[in-house]
Design an enzyme around this catalytic site. Structure first.
Site, PDB file in Angstrom:
ATOM      1  N   PHE A   1       0.777  -0.895   0.252  1.00 38.17           N
ATOM      2  CA  PHE A   1       0.168  -0.134  -0.052  1.00 38.17           C
ATOM      3  C   PHE A   1       1.111   1.626  -0.005  1.00 38.17           C
ATOM      4  CE2 PHE A   1      -2.426  -3.555   1.817  1.00 38.17           C
ATOM      5  CZ  PHE A   1      -3.770  -3.044   1.080  1.00 38.17           C
ATOM      6  N   GLU A   2       0.417   2.416  -0.541  1.00 39.56           N
ATOM      7  CA  GLU A   2       1.499   3.752  -0.857  1.00 39.56           C
ATOM      8  C   GLU A   2       1.329   4.168   0.658  1.00 39.56           C
ATOM      9  OE1 GLU A   2      -0.970   5.430  -3.809  1.00 39.56           O
ATOM     10  OE2 GLU A   2      -1.686   7.081  -2.552  1.00 39.56           O
ATOM     11  N   SER A   3       1.100   3.626   1.394  1.00 41.82           N
ATOM     12  CA  SER A   3       1.309   4.247   2.805  1.00 41.82           C
ATOM     13  C   SER A   3       1.786   3.461   3.335  1.00 41.82           C
ATOM     14  CB  SER A   3       0.450   4.267   3.693  1.00 41.82           C
ATOM     15  OG  SER A   3      -0.314   2.992   3.732  1.00 41.82           O
ATOM     16  N   GLY A   4       2.773   2.565   3.155  1.00 38.70           N
ATOM     17  CA  GLY A   4       3.979   2.431   3.320  1.00 38.70           C
ATOM     18  C   GLY A   4       3.565   0.930   4.002  1.00 38.70           C
TER      19      GLY A   4
ATOM     20  N   HIS B   1       3.200  10.521  -6.978  1.00 39.88           N
ATOM     21  CA  HIS B   1       3.901  10.964  -5.126  1.00 39.88           C
ATOM     22  C   HIS B   1       5.010  10.174  -5.263  1.00 39.88           C
ATOM     23  CE1 HIS B   1       0.303  10.686  -2.770  1.00 39.88           C
ATOM     24  NE2 HIS B   1      -0.468   9.375  -2.993  1.00 39.88           N
TER      25      HIS B   1
END
Lengths: 257, 302
Positions: A50-53, B105
């Site tokens: 997930f791009e949140s890490g 991003h």
């Protein structure tokens, strides 16, 4: 069976795009449901990113978004956004899922503006990781409901590259990923002609017709040489969706058929 | 051993270091660890013509936009997960009062990283400048003859504002859970302000150095602000306040309701502790996470 909703067809179709052992870059909404479903069935070794890490979670509750702490549960690593996205550049990501406000016949996406860039009629949320995923994941899948305002001849802003202008254009632009493989809609599953790179209709959900699909798309679109009918999902998959993964119907509606 | 001076300051004092016309970057992702007590203090004090160099700090952007304090925003995605697009921010862009520059991003983080590493540009593979603008991205042949890259230019904000779990008085900062873009932001900004849930002794930091996100040498000011991310959450402490976020989101559909909301929750309260008093202790305690799960089990999607 008229008991299966369009969202359920979409979730099952999206989950089928994930292969066992894939590293999959997942966003909020239907892709999350599809990823959980794949992990619970044919792809237990899928590695979710997930791009949140967040890397490889084992969530027990459905998350409200990719930043939700429900996704940290059982994960093997938590890091930051740079770490997660750099995996794309390293070619570690096999598949990504994207939504969009507009899509053209070559699978190019706009999630930035409707109207002129400097003074838009509607300011949309922006690329986020979408451009990175579409550029660098080995393949990507678009999830989008059919609408003549969404499926347009030309996107008003190129947020995210599909096949750009057609055959050879991604390669010329130096994009490492292979591009879009599927567009999962609420009436049919679409793909891309390998020669022309243009979108085509590959599978219809039961009850949908080719004419009806074409009517909801603002550019000319043909059927694939063999136009198939999507089978009804197994009861096992429906039970997982309805009772385990999304019991409140947050992302997968039950009603629209 | 020489006494190292404490970096502890008050929230009001920390906010005063951001002047009108300054450029900011802020930590946080979605409904997690956004420095919102700091943002409210800045709105309370009043600033104009700020620039935000941001990735996903949607709530910071939204509140600054709602207060009419933003002039220019570099960003990659602002979206309230589970609610929709950021209303006041989007309306201001549509009205032409906030100028924006879009990135992916990875492109945006790479621009911050370029400045953070003191480099004139950062090479990346994705074609990040999708609407190619020479000042932000250019294709470049590798000097080693082994490929073509996209060079993105550096972005250096004046101030980074971070909310984290705990720090000591010297500015050693620890955060559990995901870390958004904090490491890159702290490297890049000329000044780094960190607000934290807890102030701990340095010994506590030294016992688990693997949890340290920013060592003291990266940090200029530390502010003790319990519930400083509210209405977003802090992993291991409290979950996001879904009803409060929903209230704001409903208000943000109209300019008048947004102004009333800001009057009630920002301008009408003298400081952060009055804000917490207004929320009530029972509400705050109900947001505490289940220590086994790391989140609040009862909160469902609204």
């Amino acid at each position: 069976m008229t008991d299966v909703s369009r969202d359920e067809y979409m979730a099952v179709a999206a989950s089928r795009e994930i292969r066992d052992g894939d590293t999959a870059f997942i966003g909020t909404g239907l892709p999350m449901v599809a990823a959980y479903l794949a992990k619970a069935t044919h792809a237990p070794r899928v590695n979710l990113v997930f791009e949140s890490g967040i890397i490889d979670p084992q969530p027990v509750d459905l998350a409200t978004g990719v930043g939700d702490y429900r996704l940290v549960h059982g994960s093997t690593k938590v890091a930051g956004t740079f770490y997660a996205l750099s995996l794309l550049q390293q070619a570690k990501v096999d598949i990504g899922f994207l939504g969009t406000a507009e899509i053209d016949p070559y699978g190019n996406l706009n999630s930035t503006v409707i109207g002129p860039y400097d003074r838009p009629r509607v300011r949309l949320p922006g690329s986020g990781g979408a451009n990175d995923i579409a550029s660098m994941a080995k393949r990507f899948v678009v999830i989008a409901r059919l609408d003549r305002k969404r499926f347009v001849e030309k996107v008003q802003y190129l947020t995210t590259p599909g096949f750009l202008t057609g055959p050879g254009a991604r390669e010329a632009a130096g994009l490492p990923g292979a591009g879009p493989v599927r567009v999962i809609s609420d009436r049919a599953i679409l793909g891309f002609d390998p020669a022309s790179r243009r979108m085509r209709v590959e599978r219809l959900y039961p009850g949908a017709t080719l004419a009806e699909v074409q009517e909801h798309i603002a550019f000319p679109i043909d059927a694939a040489p063999t136009l198939e009918i999507e089978p009804e999902p197994d009861l096992h998959l429906l039970r997982l969706l309805r009772d385990v993964i999304d019991p409140d119907g947050v992302y997968v509606g039950r009603d629209e058929r | 051993m020489a006494q190292t001076p404490s970096k502890l300051v008050s929230l009001a004092e920390a906010a005063q270091s951001v002047a009108s016309g300054a450029s900011l970057t802020a930590g946080g992702f979605a409904h997690s660890h956004q420095p919102l007590a700091f943002t409210r203090e800045l709105v309370r004090q009043g600033r104009s013509q700020l620039t935000l160099m941001s990735v996903a700090e949607c709530w910071v952007a939204e509140f600054l936009a709602a207060a009419g304090m933003l002039e220019k925003v570099y960003f990659s995605n602002f979206m309230f997960e589970g609610y929709g697009r950021c209303q006041r921010f989007s309306k201001a862009v549509e009205a032409g009062t906030i100028a924006v520059e879009d990135h992916s991003h990875f492109g945006m983080v790479s621009r911050l990283m370029a400045a953070g590493l003191g480099l004139p540009f950062m090479p990346i593979l994705a074609v990040s400048g999708f609407e190619p603008a020479a000042h932000k991205a250019k294709r470049l042949d590798s000097p080693f003859g082994n490929g073509v890259v996209t060079a993105v230019s550096p972005l250096k904000p004046d101030v980074a504002v971070i909310h984290a779990a705990r720090a000591d008085r010297l500015g050693n900062v620890q955060l559990f859970g995901t870390t958004s873009v904090i490491e890159e932001q702290a490297r890049t900004a000329a000044q780094v302000i960190v607000t934290v849930e807890e102030i701990v002794e340095t010994d506590v930091i030294r016992r688990q150095p693997e949890l340290t996100l920013l060592p003291a040498l990266m940090v200029d000011m530390v502010v003790h602000v319990p519930y400083g991310a509210h209405p977003t959450g802090v992993y291991g402490y409290y979950d996001h306040d879904a009803p409060h976020l929903a209230d704001y989101y409903a208000a943000s559909r109209s300019e008048t309701d947004t102004a009333a909301w800001l009057d009630r929750w920002v301008h009408g309260l003298p400081d952060h502790f009055a804000y917490l008093d207004t929320l009530t202790i029972s509400r705050l305690l109900r947001l505490r996470v289940d220590p086994a799960l790391g989140y609040l089990h009862e909160v469902r999607h609204d």
